[in-house]
Write a protein that holds these residues in place. Sequence first.
Motif, short mmCIF file in Angstrom:
data_model
loop_
_atom_site.label_atom_id
_atom_site.label_comp_id
_atom_site.label_asym_id
_atom_site.label_seq_id
_atom_site.Cartn_x
_atom_site.Cartn_y
_atom_site.Cartn_z
N LYS A 83 -41.42 43.76 30.50
CA LYS A 83 -41.33 42.61 29.58
C LYS A 83 -41.98 41.41 30.27
CE LYS A 83 -38.76 44.45 26.29
NZ LYS A 83 -37.37 44.12 26.07
N SER A 128 -39.84 45.95 22.99
CA SER A 128 -38.74 46.92 22.85
C SER A 128 -39.08 48.07 21.90
CB SER A 128 -37.48 46.21 22.35
OG SER A 128 -37.06 45.26 23.29
N ARG A 131 -41.67 51.07 23.33
CA ARG A 131 -41.51 51.70 24.64
C ARG A 131 -41.69 53.21 24.60
NH1 ARG A 131 -36.49 47.80 26.34
NH2 ARG A 131 -35.64 48.55 24.37
N THR A 146 -35.20 46.14 30.91
CA THR A 146 -33.92 46.04 30.19
C THR A 146 -33.76 47.17 29.18
OG1 THR A 146 -34.81 44.47 28.53
CG2 THR A 146 -33.78 43.52 30.49
N THR A 148 -32.06 50.26 27.77
CA THR A 148 -30.78 50.96 27.74
C THR A 148 -30.96 52.46 27.61
OG1 THR A 148 -29.62 49.07 26.79
CG2 THR A 148 -28.66 51.25 26.37
N ARG A 153 -32.46 57.94 22.57
CA ARG A 153 -33.74 57.72 23.26
C ARG A 153 -34.08 58.89 24.19
NH1 ARG A 153 -32.78 51.28 24.54
NH2 ARG A 153 -33.44 50.52 22.49
N SER A 196 -34.26 47.41 19.23
CA SER A 196 -33.34 47.29 20.37
C SER A 196 -31.96 47.82 20.00
CB SER A 196 -33.23 45.83 20.81
OG SER A 196 -32.53 45.07 19.84
N THR A 197 -31.19 48.19 21.01
CA THR A 197 -29.82 48.66 20.76
C THR A 197 -28.93 47.53 20.22
OG1 THR A 197 -29.40 48.43 23.12
CG2 THR A 197 -29.86 50.64 22.30
N PRO A 198 -29.07 46.27 20.68
CA PRO A 198 -28.24 45.20 20.10
C PRO A 198 -28.50 45.02 18.60
CG PRO A 198 -29.16 44.48 22.16
CD PRO A 198 -29.82 45.78 21.85
N TYR A 217 -37.43 38.49 22.30
CA TYR A 217 -36.29 37.58 22.30
C TYR A 217 -36.72 36.12 22.45
CZ TYR A 217 -33.83 41.95 22.73
OH TYR A 217 -33.38 43.22 22.49
N THR A 234 -28.39 39.81 22.27
CA THR A 234 -28.92 40.91 23.08
C THR A 234 -28.08 40.98 24.35
OG1 THR A 234 -30.83 42.00 24.03
CG2 THR A 234 -30.81 39.59 24.19
N ASP A 235 -28.59 41.61 25.40
CA ASP A 235 -27.83 41.77 26.63
C ASP A 235 -27.53 40.42 27.29
OD1 ASP A 235 -28.36 44.39 26.03
OD2 ASP A 235 -30.00 44.56 27.49
N1 GLU Z 1 -31.01 46.80 26.48
C1 GLU Z 1 -31.27 46.71 25.11
C2 GLU Z 1 -32.27 47.76 24.63
O1 GLU Z 1 -32.78 48.49 25.40
C3 GLU Z 1 -31.74 45.33 24.70
C4 GLU Z 1 -32.82 44.73 25.53
C5 GLU Z 1 -34.21 45.12 25.11
O2 GLU Z 1 -34.51 45.12 23.90
O3 GLU Z 1 -35.00 45.39 25.99
O4 GLU Z 1 -32.54 47.91 23.47
#
Ligand code: GLU
Length: 317
Positions: A83, A128, A131, A146, A148, A153, A196-198, A217, A234-235
């Motif tokens: 990132k 995000s 990836r 970052t 997760t 995944r 993203s997971t959030p 973000y 987010t995190d």
């Molecule tokens: N850790 C979370 C994720 O992998 C949020 C941070 C991000 O988007 O990189 O989705």
Amino acid sequence: MTTTRGSRLPASRRLARLPGLLLVLLLALLAAVTGCGKEGSPPVKGPQPEDLPVYQVATGFSLPASPTWERAKRRGRLVVGVKEDQPYLGEKDPAGGGYSGFDIEIARMMAASLGFDPKKIEFKTVASANRETALQNGQIDYYVGTYTINDNRKKQVGFAGPYYLAGQSLLVRRDETGINGPQDLAGKRVCSAAGSTPYQRLQREYPKAVLVAYDTYSVCVDNLLTYQVDAVSTDDSILLGYAAKVPEELKVVGKPFSEEPYGIGVPRRDNALRFALDDALAANEKNGNWKKAYEATLGLSGVPAPQPPAIDRYPAS
Ligand code: GLU
């Protein structure tokens, strides 16, 4: 498109047409807006190069069982996805173009353990949502940003680690009093990153929140500062970095409401690379590099170095 005649003149000639006093006023206004020449507001301290560990490049290291490693060897350098807009984690200097942060240090220590000079890594910014595709298409050798680890995944990519444990949280403007946790998000505009997971958790568990998605973000934070959204989620590790940059404007509220173990993403079937990275992480946690890197980067946002989470060396798949 409508263009006035004046605006087609080169900037220098447009300025030359302005009377002197007006020009002085304009420059003063510009300085006030950009903060140039303002005294008493030192820039937030970023990672200092002299505080960072120096990673010993492994000599004679070879990993013939890893197609990713072999390709990088032929290429002569590693290509690592990261990132570029996450303070203390993965941040690109807009002037020099260099990258810094905890994720960047993890990427560098891994490179050295794999026998590559960390100074020669080619960093590539990958958002995000992109990836998995970047790893599947071979655009990058591994990813540190970052990311997760989760079962969903894992169907598409492999994960070494985890190397850090974060948790989902909320960032609001300092003047906000109505949002103290995810239970307060009904009817509020909440921004997170696509893929993203959030974002997925808000969608699933807080359906009354009005979700807004962007690629990054930092765009969410711009929207928060300009009252386009009410919160960014987010995190905590990411949000604390943004809050530390403008503490007079932003604050992180409530307790983390998820577990986000960060892994190093690798191509799914490259088990040899994944195990080599697990070994490299374990070695760098043991020799103090992990802690030193944390303290020089993510530690600057105010959280002392935790114990790194246990590495999950799951079986070859
Ligand atoms: N850790 C979370 C994720 O992998 C949020 C941070 C991000 O988007 O990189 O989705």
